[in-house]
Design an enzyme around this catalytic site. Structure first.
Site, short mmCIF file in Angstrom:
data_model
loop_
_atom_site.label_atom_id
_atom_site.label_comp_id
_atom_site.label_asym_id
_atom_site.label_seq_id
_atom_site.Cartn_x
_atom_site.Cartn_y
_atom_site.Cartn_z
N ASP A 1 -7.93 -8.70 10.61
CA ASP A 1 -6.45 -8.60 10.16
C ASP A 1 -5.74 -8.10 11.23
O ASP A 1 -4.42 -8.16 11.39
CB ASP A 1 -6.50 -7.60 8.83
N HIS A 2 -6.49 -7.26 12.24
CA HIS A 2 -5.53 -6.53 13.11
C HIS A 2 -5.13 -7.73 14.35
O HIS A 2 -4.22 -7.79 14.79
CB HIS A 2 -6.16 -5.45 13.94
N ASP B 1 -10.83 2.72 10.04
CA ASP B 1 -9.62 2.71 9.95
C ASP B 1 -8.92 3.90 9.02
O ASP B 1 -9.44 4.10 8.04
CB ASP B 1 -8.92 1.38 9.29
N ARG C 1 3.62 4.40 10.43
CA ARG C 1 3.60 5.08 11.57
C ARG C 1 4.80 4.49 12.66
O ARG C 1 5.06 3.40 12.62
CB ARG C 1 2.50 4.75 12.30
N SER D 1 -4.65 6.90 14.28
CA SER D 1 -5.57 6.06 14.17
C SER D 1 -7.14 6.48 14.16
O SER D 1 -7.23 7.58 15.07
CB SER D 1 -5.32 5.00 15.28
N ARG E 1 -9.53 4.88 15.88
CA ARG E 1 -10.04 4.19 16.76
C ARG E 1 -10.86 5.15 17.92
O ARG E 1 -10.34 6.16 18.40
CB ARG E 1 -8.71 3.66 17.64
C1 MIC Z 1 -3.50 1.90 13.14
O1 MIC Z 1 -2.82 1.79 11.91
O2 MIC Z 1 -3.07 2.59 13.99
C2 MIC Z 1 -4.80 1.17 13.22
C3 MIC Z 1 -4.57 0.03 14.12
O3 MIC Z 1 -4.95 0.41 12.05
C4 MIC Z 1 -5.75 1.95 13.34
C5 MIC Z 1 -7.06 1.50 13.72
C6 MIC Z 1 -7.37 0.89 15.17
O4 MIC Z 1 -6.78 1.48 16.13
O5 MIC Z 1 -7.95 -0.11 15.41
C7 MIC Z 1 -6.20 3.18 12.55
O6 MIC Z 1 -5.25 3.39 11.70
O7 MIC Z 1 -7.26 3.62 12.25
FE1 SF4 Z 2 -2.94 -2.49 9.86
FE2 SF4 Z 2 -3.11 0.08 10.56
FE3 SF4 Z 2 -0.76 -1.03 10.38
FE4 SF4 Z 2 -2.33 -0.68 8.04
S1 SF4 Z 2 -1.23 0.87 9.47
S2 SF4 Z 2 -1.13 -2.56 8.36
S3 SF4 Z 2 -4.26 -0.94 8.89
S4 SF4 Z 2 -2.09 -1.66 11.79
#
Ligand code: MIC
Ligand code: SF4
Length: 643
Positions: free
Chosen positions: A64-65, A119, A379, A535, A537
């Site tokens: 999905d990313h 995630d 975010r 995140s 990550r």
């Molecule tokens: C995000 O919302 O920052 C992400 C991208 O979903 C991350 C995961 C990632 O960095 O791949 C998260 O929230 O953990």
């Molecule tokens: Fe995707 Fe993270 Fe954004 Fe949710 S917050 S839509 S998991 S990138």
């Protein structure tokens, strides 16, 4: 003494430790999820463990990313994940099927179960009464292999909801209010449990919006009870059979109580550049806007989309505004198409995107320079949108749609009566984009497809006797993992290639960090409070590991990042006296003698600032398991040593 819902589920899953708040506990994990941006690493780690089949009740890999597919890298990752999943007993949600958290809630979540996901927004599952926690990829890999997941036994905060949301005030405003009161570090070490009469007035998608964005509080997770409303939701998904009622005891004892009267809330927005910088729409005033983005795992349910479609119906998006809409799943998008709501959006001028994270993670739709963008996301960290000086406001779908029509930040209550619509009793259920794994006896026939961009994860060394290293970087408070390891369309395709992605490590703070750190060979990073928020990550630990960072000393850490540092064998320490933060500068040479011995002794750690000629103390609070991991140089070495 009665139990909170959190305590009930945790103690039913307890495999190590005791339910003593602040101590480490090990829990059994029933379900896992991964997404593609963290998934490649998680599956490389899983493969390295040599476990043939996942041992969980349900593990799902979502794509999905990284769906932009600019170059071969993204699709190579998709194919890698798809093939690993098929081989090892993991369900595979194909690209286009939707955002992991939305799909998991719709199709797989089960009240009372434990879920960890690579995630940070995994707590979305708390909307149906799961203990759903965001974790690093390595922790998810271990859980897939049947291993225990460790957390600090949390404090439990009761959010007592009374009253009922007034028209045009949304679930988003509830979580914005919680963020306004508690801040982005207010949830650290805590689970946020929603209780009270007001809970009964909130649907599952509304509850999930609230638990989803609980991640922004730094909380371990957030949870709603599982009740008749949960049952109705699961029934509409054709999954009533998994319903179980889950409630806290009447006399449960909570560590903190927050009272929110839903009837008193008004439309709000989180202003740049932090989700807790919350103001009412009235306080901000009628600001001119450039862009509106509706979607993300926080606000992309059918209910949210239908509200938006009704507001847009028969109108036209303001000529100075670009409106994008990304429904959260194939199910949502198909239902919008079937009932005509999609046409209402398109006719109004919305730019409809595929069901994926998209603009939320900087995958397209970056605003114009200095542009003001209203987003229904979770975010708004600086630069995350892909435009360095973009001004991102986090708002409800109602507010977003109303403002898209007027071109200024608009209080949706000025639109008059809220359009009425019925939610369908049955959702359109078609799981044809979820690929089942092959049975165990056929797993040898599945070839794992590895593209040239997929590189092994960096190795780490056992802890040295002494750490003597220069400070390669000093940063301030609330540094996010988007600062440490940025995402976006250019960098996300490198998630499977640590040497390449590490070139962007800390680039938001200091573009020369990568070269300097490599030149130093080994170094220490200094941070302020709530370091590593955001995140999950693990790249924010793996890239520093690759660049030789041996320790990170801060005023405090965010939970998932701290766990990721330990998993990578990087020592996280906090200043015993925060004023020492001000006495250290970049390039100072620090020395920590007999570090393993000092950690084992259990007291504070003495650190010498060789350059400035003084000693200071750092505190650490590691469990025995974490100590062993750090001595071994991280979780993978530790697991190998113990198997
Ligand atoms: C995000 O919302 O920052 C992400 C991208 O979903 C991350 C995961 C990632 O960095 O791949 C998260 O929230 O953990
Ligand atoms: Fe995707 Fe993270 Fe954004 Fe949710 S917050 S839509 S998991 S990138």
């Amino acid at each position: 003494m009665g139990l909170t819902l959190t305590e009930k589920i945790l103690s039913a899953h307890l495999v190590e430790g005791e339910m003593v708040k602040g101590t480490e506990i090990g829990i059994r994990i029933d379900q896992t999820l991964t997404q593609d941006a963290t998934g490649t690493m998680a599956y490389l780690e899983f493969e390295a463990m040599g476990v043939p089949r996942v041992k969980t009740e349900r593990s799902v890999a979502y794509i999905d990313h990284n769906t932009l597919q600019n170059g071969f890298m993204n699709m190579d990752d998709h194919r890698f994940i798809g093939s690993v999943a098929k081989k090892h007993g993991i369900y595979f949600s194909r690209p286009g099927n939707g955002i992991c958290h939305q799909v998991h809630l719709e199709r797989f979540g089960v009240p009372g179960k434990t879920l960890i996901g690579s995630d940070s927004h995994t707590p979305t599952g708390g909307g149906i009464g799961m203990i759903a926690i965001g974790a690093g990829g390595m922790d998810v890999a271990v859980a897939m292999g049947g291993g225990t997941y460790y957390i600090t036994c949390p404090k439990v905060v009761k959010v007592e909801l009374t009253g009922r949301l007034r028209p045009w005030v949304a679930a988003k405003d509830v979580i914005l209010e919680v963020l306004r009161r508690l801040s982005v570090k207010g949830g650290v070490g805590k689970v946020i449990e929603y209780c009270g009469e007001g809970v009964k007035t909130l649907s599952v998608p509304e509850r999930a919006t609230i638990t989803n964005m609980g991640a922004e509080l730094g909380a371990t997770t957030s949870i709603f009870p599982s009740d008749e409303i949960t049952r109705e939701f699961l029934k509409a998904q054709g999954r009533e059979n998994v319903y179980v009622p889950m409630l806290a005891d009447e006399d449960a004892v909570y560590d903190e109580i927050v009272e929110i009267n839903l009837s008193e809330l008004v439309p709000m927005a989180a202003c740049p550049h932090s989700p807790d910088n919350v103001k009412t729409v009235e306080e901000i005033g009628p600001m001119k806007i450039d862009q509106v983005c509706i979607g993300s795992c926080t606000n992309s349910s059918l209910m949210d989309m239908l509200k938006v479609a009704h507001i847009l119906k028969g109108k036209t998006v303001h000529p100075d505004v670009s409106l994008s809409i990304a429904p959260g799943s194939k199910q949502v998008l198909s239902m919008l198409a079937e009932n005509g709501a999609l046409a209402d959006m398109l006719e109004a001028g919305a730019r409809v995107l595929e069901s994926a994270c998209g603009p939320c993670i900087g995958m397209g739709q970056s605003p114009n320079s200095g542009g003001i963008s209203l987003r229904t996301f979770n975010r708004n960290f600086e630069g995350r949108s892909g435009t360095a000086d973009g001004q991102i406001y986090l708002v409800s779908p109602e507010l977003a749609a109303a403002s898209a029509l007027t071109g200024v930040l608009t209080d949706p209550r000025t639109l008059g009566e809220m359009p009425e619509f019925e939610m369908p009793e049955k959702f359109l259920v078609n799981d044809n984009m979820i690929v089942e794994p092959v049975p165990e006896e056929e797993m040898d026939s599945v070839e794992v497809l590895r593209g040239p961009n997929i590189k092994p994860f960096p190795t780490s060394e056992p802890m040295p006797e002494n750490i003597e290293a220069k400070v390669s970087l000093k940063v301030g408070d609330n540094i996010t993992t988007d600062h440490i390891m940025p995402a976006g369309a250019k960098i996300l395709p490198l998630r499977s290639n640590i040497p390449e992605i590490s070139k962007y490590c800390f680039a938001v703070c200091d573009e020369s960090f990568h070269d300097r750190a490599l030149e130093l060979g080994k170094s220490i990073v200094i941070g302020g409070s709530n370091y590593g928020q955001g995140s999950s990550r693990e790249h924010a630990a793996l890239a520093p590991l690759y660049l030789g960072v041996k320790a990170v000393i801060t005023k405090s850490f965010a939970r998932i990042h701290m766990a990721n540092l330990i998993n990578a064998g990087i020592v996280p320490m906090t200043f015993a006296d925060e004023s020492d933060y001000g006495r250290i500068e970049q390039d100072d040479e620090l020395k920590i003698e007999n570090i393993a011995g000092q950690i084992a002794a259990g007291g504070n750690i003495k650190v010498t600032n060789v350059t400035k000629g003084f000693d200071f103390e750092c505190s650490v609070s590691f469990s025995e398991r974490q100590k062993e991991m750090l001595y071994a140089g991280g979780l993978l070495n530790y697991t190998k040593n113990n198997s």
